[in-house]
Design a protein around this motif. Sequence first.
Motif: not given
Length: 218
Positions: A55-69
């Motif tokens: 998992p890698k934490n990705v920051t969006t304009p509205l928050g963040s989430l973990d995405i498996p890479l």
Amino acid sequence: MKIINLSEQCSILNHFMAEVRDRKYQQNPLLFRNNIMRIGEVMAYEVSRTFTYRPKNVTTPLGSLDIPLADDKVVLATVLRAGLPFHEGFLRIFDHAENAFVSAYRMYTNREHTEVGVHTEYMASPSVKGRTLIICDPMLATGGSMVAAYEALLKTGRPHRTHICCVIGTPEGVDMLRRNVDDDVTLWCAAIDPGMNEHKYIVPGFGDCGDLCFGEKL
């Protein structure tokens, strides 16, 4: 060696394979090359499902989430010249991969063109030590050129895992790999055809991939 024959399940890959086999479709090299690339893209996706993911934490304009890479470091290798469009399809998916190129080709060794040998004269490759090595070559006929490429690439190091990817294979080519590659290698084929003719061309196959992509050679 693990063998995955993608023709055993129905998918859009069947459509691409039907077109590259069709003699009328083959009259347009651009369309033929494009479908070889698309087969590469589909197969690359299937290969990617075997990777290790973290998992890698990705920051969006509205928050963040973990995405498996994918955690795999890929070296994408091909056998010149027929492998170039197939390689391009893989590279469109694995766009951060390092690349390797091997000049390994078969030559007829008798006047009747019924016996073949393999000649390797050039290789450009990074180290494959600890990497995920993907070797893509459209045709696995006798298997001799693939074994030559595999052995040449292993001189740069021992990969973490190896995937050998082909559009069409034969039972003879599969057996050649089984005898000459490590047990942990995975072979991927879009189809495995019944065999070869007396000139070592895959039957029914689709002909000479390099010639269909780039024109006839002397």
